[in-house]
Design a protein around this motif. Structure first.
Motif, PDB file in Angstrom:
ATOM      1  N   GLU A 196       1.159  -8.137   1.368  1.00  0.00           N
ATOM      2  CA  GLU A 196       2.081  -7.340   2.162  1.00  0.00           C
ATOM      3  C   GLU A 196       3.104  -6.668   1.253  1.00  0.00           C
ATOM      4  OE1 GLU A 196       4.375  -8.036   6.312  1.00  0.00           O
ATOM      5  OE2 GLU A 196       4.787  -9.501   4.745  1.00  0.00           O
ATOM      6  N   VAL A 197       3.345  -5.391   1.480  1.00  0.00           N
ATOM      7  CA  VAL A 197       4.387  -4.648   0.769  1.00  0.00           C
ATOM      8  C   VAL A 197       5.271  -3.958   1.791  1.00  0.00           C
ATOM      9  CG1 VAL A 197       3.035  -4.305  -1.341  1.00  0.00           C
ATOM     10  CG2 VAL A 197       2.923  -2.609   0.463  1.00  0.00           C
ATOM     11  N   MET A 198       6.501  -3.618   1.386  1.00  0.00           N
ATOM     12  CA  MET A 198       7.442  -3.002   2.314  1.00  0.00           C
ATOM     13  C   MET A 198       7.736  -1.562   1.894  1.00  0.00           C
ATOM     14  SD  MET A 198      11.253  -4.219   3.488  1.00  0.00           S
ATOM     15  CE  MET A 198      10.619  -5.743   4.131  1.00  0.00           C
ATOM     16  N   ARG A 199       7.599  -0.668   2.845  1.00  0.00           N
ATOM     17  CA  ARG A 199       7.953   0.739   2.605  1.00  0.00           C
ATOM     18  C   ARG A 199       9.468   0.872   2.481  1.00  0.00           C
ATOM     19  NH1 ARG A 199       3.624   4.208   4.597  1.00  0.00           N
ATOM     20  NH2 ARG A 199       2.200   2.992   5.868  1.00  0.00           N
ATOM     21  N   LEU A 200       9.933   1.994   2.005  1.00  0.00           N
ATOM     22  CA  LEU A 200      11.365   2.231   1.871  1.00  0.00           C
ATOM     23  C   LEU A 200      12.068   2.220   3.219  1.00  0.00           C
ATOM     24  CD1 LEU A 200      11.479   4.955  -0.929  1.00  0.00           C
ATOM     25  CD2 LEU A 200      11.828   2.489  -1.140  1.00  0.00           C
ATOM     26  N   ASP A 201      11.351   2.572   4.299  1.00  0.00           N
ATOM     27  CA  ASP A 201      11.961   2.582   5.639  1.00  0.00           C
ATOM     28  C   ASP A 201      11.985   1.193   6.285  1.00  0.00           C
ATOM     29  OD1 ASP A 201       9.372   2.099   6.536  1.00  0.00           O
ATOM     30  OD2 ASP A 201       9.178   3.995   7.599  1.00  0.00           O
ATOM     31  N   GLY A 202      11.475   0.172   5.591  1.00  0.00           N
ATOM     32  CA  GLY A 202      11.507  -1.193   6.090  1.00  0.00           C
ATOM     33  C   GLY A 202      10.236  -1.654   6.785  1.00  0.00           C
ATOM     34  N   SER A 203       9.320  -0.739   7.077  1.00  0.00           N
ATOM     35  CA  SER A 203       8.062  -1.146   7.692  1.00  0.00           C
ATOM     36  C   SER A 203       7.166  -1.780   6.630  1.00  0.00           C
ATOM     37  CB  SER A 203       7.368   0.045   8.353  1.00  0.00           C
ATOM     38  OG  SER A 203       7.026   1.017   7.393  1.00  0.00           O
ATOM     39  N   THR A 204       6.229  -2.599   7.081  1.00  0.00           N
ATOM     40  CA  THR A 204       5.357  -3.284   6.139  1.00  0.00           C
ATOM     41  C   THR A 204       3.906  -2.868   6.338  1.00  0.00           C
ATOM     42  OG1 THR A 204       5.115  -5.169   7.628  1.00  0.00           O
ATOM     43  CG2 THR A 204       6.851  -5.307   5.977  1.00  0.00           C
ATOM     44  N   TYR A 205       3.129  -3.016   5.293  1.00  0.00           N
ATOM     45  CA  TYR A 205       1.690  -2.778   5.362  1.00  0.00           C
ATOM     46  C   TYR A 205       1.021  -3.616   4.294  1.00  0.00           C
ATOM     47  CZ  TYR A 205       2.550   0.728   1.677  1.00  0.00           C
ATOM     48  OH  TYR A 205       2.939   1.364   0.533  1.00  0.00           O
ATOM     49  N   TRP A 206      -0.289  -3.645   4.315  1.00  0.00           N
ATOM     50  CA  TRP A 206      -1.068  -4.504   3.432  1.00  0.00           C
ATOM     51  C   TRP A 206      -1.915  -3.660   2.490  1.00  0.00           C
ATOM     52  CZ3 TRP A 206      -0.484  -9.777   3.877  1.00  0.00           C
ATOM     53  CH2 TRP A 206       0.240 -10.201   4.976  1.00  0.00           C
ATOM     54  N   ILE A 207      -1.999  -4.119   1.229  1.00  0.00           N
ATOM     55  CA  ILE A 207      -2.826  -3.421   0.246  1.00  0.00           C
ATOM     56  C   ILE A 207      -3.704  -4.427  -0.486  1.00  0.00           C
ATOM     57  CG2 ILE A 207      -1.187  -1.533  -0.094  1.00  0.00           C
ATOM     58  CD1 ILE A 207      -0.472  -2.885  -2.795  1.00  0.00           C
ATOM     59  N   ASN A 208      -4.774  -3.928  -1.067  1.00  0.00           N
ATOM     60  CA  ASN A 208      -5.641  -4.753  -1.896  1.00  0.00           C
ATOM     61  C   ASN A 208      -5.065  -4.719  -3.314  1.00  0.00           C
ATOM     62  OD1 ASN A 208      -7.647  -5.787  -3.549  1.00  0.00           O
ATOM     63  ND2 ASN A 208      -9.303  -4.882  -2.367  1.00  0.00           N
ATOM     64  N   PRO A 209      -4.589  -5.857  -3.834  1.00  0.00           N
ATOM     65  CA  PRO A 209      -3.959  -5.838  -5.155  1.00  0.00           C
ATOM     66  C   PRO A 209      -4.925  -5.520  -6.289  1.00  0.00           C
ATOM     67  CG  PRO A 209      -4.228  -8.081  -4.419  1.00  0.00           C
ATOM     68  CD  PRO A 209      -4.597  -7.195  -3.258  1.00  0.00           C
ATOM     69  N   HIS A 210      -6.220  -5.652  -6.039  1.00  0.00           N
ATOM     70  CA  HIS A 210      -7.191  -5.321  -7.088  1.00  0.00           C
ATOM     71  C   HIS A 210      -7.331  -3.810  -7.276  1.00  0.00           C
ATOM     72  CE1 HIS A 210      -8.692  -9.509  -6.108  1.00  0.00           C
ATOM     73  NE2 HIS A 210      -8.194  -9.563  -7.321  1.00  0.00           N
ATOM     74  N   HIS A 211      -6.707  -3.033  -6.394  1.00  0.00           N
ATOM     75  CA  HIS A 211      -6.753  -1.577  -6.507  1.00  0.00           C
ATOM     76  C   HIS A 211      -5.511  -1.003  -7.175  1.00  0.00           C
ATOM     77  CE1 HIS A 211     -10.112  -0.764  -3.398  1.00  0.00           C
ATOM     78  NE2 HIS A 211     -10.300  -1.908  -4.022  1.00  0.00           N
ATOM     79  N   ILE A 212      -4.588  -1.881  -7.605  1.00  0.00           N
ATOM     80  CA  ILE A 212      -3.392  -1.422  -8.315  1.00  0.00           C
ATOM     81  C   ILE A 212      -3.747  -1.259  -9.792  1.00  0.00           C
ATOM     82  CG2 ILE A 212      -1.019  -1.946  -8.994  1.00  0.00           C
ATOM     83  CD1 ILE A 212      -0.857  -3.732  -6.470  1.00  0.00           C
ATOM     84  N   GLU A 213      -3.547  -0.044 -10.303  1.00  0.00           N
ATOM     85  CA  GLU A 213      -3.804   0.193 -11.725  1.00  0.00           C
ATOM     86  C   GLU A 213      -2.597  -0.219 -12.558  1.00  0.00           C
ATOM     87  OE1 GLU A 213      -5.403   3.672 -14.723  1.00  0.00           O
ATOM     88  OE2 GLU A 213      -5.100   4.140 -12.626  1.00  0.00           O
ATOM     89  N   TYR A 214      -1.392   0.222 -12.129  1.00  0.00           N
ATOM     90  CA  TYR A 214      -0.167  -0.195 -12.796  1.00  0.00           C
ATOM     91  C   TYR A 214       1.017   0.064 -11.887  1.00  0.00           C
ATOM     92  CZ  TYR A 214       0.296   4.773 -14.131  1.00  0.00           C
ATOM     93  OH  TYR A 214       0.374   6.142 -14.124  1.00  0.00           O
ATOM     94  N   MET A 215       2.195  -0.469 -12.277  1.00  0.00           N
ATOM     95  CA  MET A 215       3.424  -0.315 -11.496  1.00  0.00           C
ATOM     96  C   MET A 215       4.492   0.312 -12.385  1.00  0.00           C
ATOM     97  SD  MET A 215       3.504  -3.935  -9.389  1.00  0.00           S
ATOM     98  CE  MET A 215       3.417  -5.009 -10.811  1.00  0.00           C
TER      99      MET A 215
END
Length: 65
Positions: A3-22
């Motif tokens: 789960e990650v939080m958008r700047l507006d405070g809403s949340t959503y889910w992402i697959n962490p294996h698809h993150i290349e870098y931060m």
């Protein structure tokens, strides 16, 4: 999925294996393998912990710290 939080405070889910870098720009930007950029409220350390916890949960990368 994590789960990650958008700047507006809403949340959503992402697959962490698809993150290349931060990046901190000053908000945390997740750059996905697809090239899409997601700006989130989470800190880099929070994301690191979420990714490690998720990988341990699914049994991948058992020796990560």
């Amino acid at each position: 999925m994590i789960e990650v939080m958008r700047l507006d405070g809403s949340t959503y889910w992402i697959n962490p294996h698809h993150i290349e870098y931060m990046e901190n720009n000053p908000d945390l930007t997740l750059v996905m393998l697809s090239g899409k950029r997601l700006v989130v409220r989470n800190t880099g350390e929070e994301m690191r912990e979420k990714i490690i916890t998720y990988r341990r949960l699914i049994g991948a990368f058992k020796n990560e710290l």
